[in-house]
Design an enzyme around this catalytic site. Structure first.
Site, mmCIF file in Angstrom:
data_model
loop_
_atom_site.group_PDB
_atom_site.id
_atom_site.type_symbol
_atom_site.label_atom_id
_atom_site.label_comp_id
_atom_site.label_asym_id
_atom_site.label_seq_id
_atom_site.Cartn_x
_atom_site.Cartn_y
_atom_site.Cartn_z
ATOM 1 N N TYR A 142 0.972 -1.138 -0.084
ATOM 2 C CA TYR A 142 -0.015 -0.270 -0.079
ATOM 3 C C TYR A 142 0.989 1.152 -0.084
ATOM 4 C CZ TYR A 142 -3.431 3.331 1.646
ATOM 5 O OH TYR A 142 -4.477 4.647 1.804
ATOM 6 N N ASP A 237 9.331 2.905 -0.100
ATOM 7 C CA ASP A 237 8.334 3.357 0.812
ATOM 8 C C ASP A 237 8.256 2.988 2.343
ATOM 9 O OD1 ASP A 237 5.973 4.388 2.186
ATOM 10 O OD2 ASP A 237 4.448 3.678 0.536
ATOM 11 N N LYS A 265 3.595 8.832 9.228
ATOM 12 C CA LYS A 265 3.147 8.330 10.572
ATOM 13 C C LYS A 265 4.240 8.858 11.721
ATOM 14 C CE LYS A 265 0.522 4.603 8.693
ATOM 15 N NZ LYS A 265 0.776 3.955 7.248
HETATM 16 C C1 LIG Z 1 0.271 4.586 5.968
HETATM 17 C C2 LIG Z 1 1.029 4.283 4.606
HETATM 18 C C3 LIG Z 1 0.787 5.331 3.625
HETATM 19 C C4 LIG Z 1 -0.195 6.550 3.548
HETATM 20 O O1 LIG Z 1 0.056 7.328 4.429
HETATM 21 P P1 LIG Z 1 -1.208 8.345 4.914
HETATM 22 O O2 LIG Z 1 -0.571 9.261 5.954
HETATM 23 O O3 LIG Z 1 -2.303 7.488 5.587
HETATM 24 O O4 LIG Z 1 -1.457 8.995 3.513
HETATM 25 C C5 LIG Z 1 1.782 5.338 2.380
HETATM 26 N N1 LIG Z 1 2.519 4.168 2.437
HETATM 27 C C6 LIG Z 1 2.545 3.263 3.496
HETATM 28 C C7 LIG Z 1 3.690 2.311 3.481
HETATM 29 C C8 LIG Z 1 2.053 3.125 4.646
HETATM 30 O O5 LIG Z 1 1.959 2.397 5.759
#
Ligand SMILES: *Cc1c(COP(=O)(O)O)cnc(C)c1O
Length: 429
Positions: A142, A237, A265
């Site tokens: 994701y 990511d 995060k």
């Molecule tokens: C949470 C997450 C996102 C998206 O971040 P948001 O602050 O919710 O937009 C993108 N990549 C990864 C790996 C994530 O865990």
């Protein structure tokens, strides 16, 4: 009628599905969502006055727990000083200097307001730098909700892309190629047919948004080498793994150097912050230095900057990674012990302070196709049984759990007693 129920009925009238982010609606586990009114340390308090030990921790940002007292002090101070300028200020400078001095692969950084925004911007840079349009991602990784990333491949073979979401154009979906995790042949095929069109390979080096799919290091090394051979950039990511599995995230643990990296995060300590960074020649493409436009009214918001820096400094000074690694290992060991005692089809795995509960498998689960078929249904029973024991985990079997520094040994023991009862309730025949 509980207050949660009443609030949810009201919410359904004013927000789609009654929520502002889908998983919160409890659809994956069934039933109606709880509403929470306050939180402290490892605990949540619902509007109905119930207390829960919280292993969701806002899906990861709160590595020190809710409203850590030291972070809280810094946050209160900055709230009395500045909220937002839309101008230059020293708070983002301090966080940027701190991060770039500690993480060598982050030569320059740009703050944004979410992980989604960070990924979206990093891809724009990659497309500008390579003058190519396609992106390769993995099924089950994701990367936020930017249009081009809400895509998975129909067949597991590159080329036939379709979108996971309505409202994403064919053209957008077409730019994203998707292959399964842990399948080097499929990856090779995608690169041999599209290698010269691929601007970037983007992946979660620790996939943790479709369960916890811990990858083999050799696989990650192979894909990075192959991508670079075709001239594609490599984007890690690390929105979830960054500052969570270690200060330098998976890049540091693996000893690998991404061209660009995305954060979110933990970097905002519980406030809306995201960031992208990496090689300075690439980051220099970003406006106003370069031609890639990216801006934000509330970017580098002082409150988020201060909360992030305060959190990260405390993580380092309190040896949080080593403490949480041990605590989480112990926590999972005890769950597995309880599961073993009643012959439950349940297994707890972890990487650092991230854990995941799933049905027993012979081999570690590395791709989404290997997740047991009955996983969702079994998880929903366990989720409900845990709630009754005063334990809150994310309301979906495909989300991971987190320990924070506030999850002391004592609180973990208390939670384990609850797990013991819940496991008996769900699995004992
Ligand atoms: C949470 C997450 C996102 C998206 O971040 P948001 O602050 O919710 O937009 C993108 N990549 C990864 C790996 C994530 O865990």
């Amino acid at each position: 009628m509980t207050f949660s129920k009443e609030y949810f009925e009201r919410s359904l009238k004013v927000a789609p599905g009654g929520v502002h982010s889908p998983v919160r609606a409890f659809k994956s586990v069934g039933g109606e969502p709880l509403f929470f009114k306050s939180a402290q340390g490892a605990y949540l308090k619902s509007v109905d006055g119930q207390e829960y030990i919280d292993f969701c921790q806002s899906f990861g940002p709160l590595i020190l727990g809710h409203r850590d007292p030291d972070v809280s002090k810094d946050v209160r101070e900055i709230i009395e000083t500045a909220w937002s300028f839309g101008a230059c200020e020293p708070y983002s400078l301090e966080l940027a200097e701190w991060i770039t001095s500690k993480l060598k692969f982050v030569e320059k950084i740009r703050f944004v307001s979410s992980g989604t925004e960070a990924v979206m911007s990093a891809l724009r840079v990659a497309r500008a730098a390579t003058k190519r349009n396609k992106i390769l991602k993995f099924e089950g990784c994701y990367h936020g909700h930017a249009d081009s990333l809400l895509v998975k491949s129909g067949s597991g073979l590159a080329g036939e892309s379709s979108s996971d979401s309505a409202g994403v154009s064919e053209a957008q979906a077409h730019e994203t190629l998707t292959v399964p995790l842990d399948d080097i042949q499929a990856f090779e095929r995608a690169f041999s047919s599209h290698g010269d069109e691929i601007a970037a390979l983007i992946f979660e080096p620790l996939p943790a948004n479709y369960g916890l799919l811990i990858q083999r290091k050799e696989f990650l090394e192979q894909i990075v080498t192959r991508a670079r051979k075709s001239g594609a950039l490599v984007i890690f990511d690390e929105v979830i793994s960054g500052f969570r599995v270690g200060l330098g995230g998976m890049a540091e643990l693996l000893g690998m150097k991404p061209d660009l990296v995305t954060y979110g995060k933990i970097i905002g300590g519980g406030f809306p912050v995201g960031a992208y960074g990496g090689r300075s020649d690439l980051m220099n493409l970003v406006a106003p230095q370069g031609p890639v436009y990216q801006a934000g009214t509330l970017s580098a918001n002082p409150v988020g900057m201060r909360a992030g820096l305060s959190t990260l400094k405390k993580v380092v000074s309190h040896d949080v990674y080593s403490i949480l690694g041990k605590r989480t290992a112990n926590f999972c060991r005890e769950i597995n012990l309880q599961a073993g005692l009643v012959g439950a089809d349940l297994q707890a795995i972890h990487f650092g302070s991230i854990f995941w509960l799933h049905g027993k498998t012979e081999k570690p689960i590395r791709a989404i196709s290997e997740i047991p078929a009955h996983h969702k249904e079994q998880f929903s029973k366990l989720f409900k049984a845990l709630l009754k024991q005063g334990i809150y985990i994310a309301p979906s079997g495909f989300e991971v759990g987190f320990l924070s520094l506030a999850h002391t040994d004592e609180i973990c023991s208390k939670a384990l007693a609850g797990f013991k009862n819940a496991i008996k309730e769900v699995y004992e025949v």
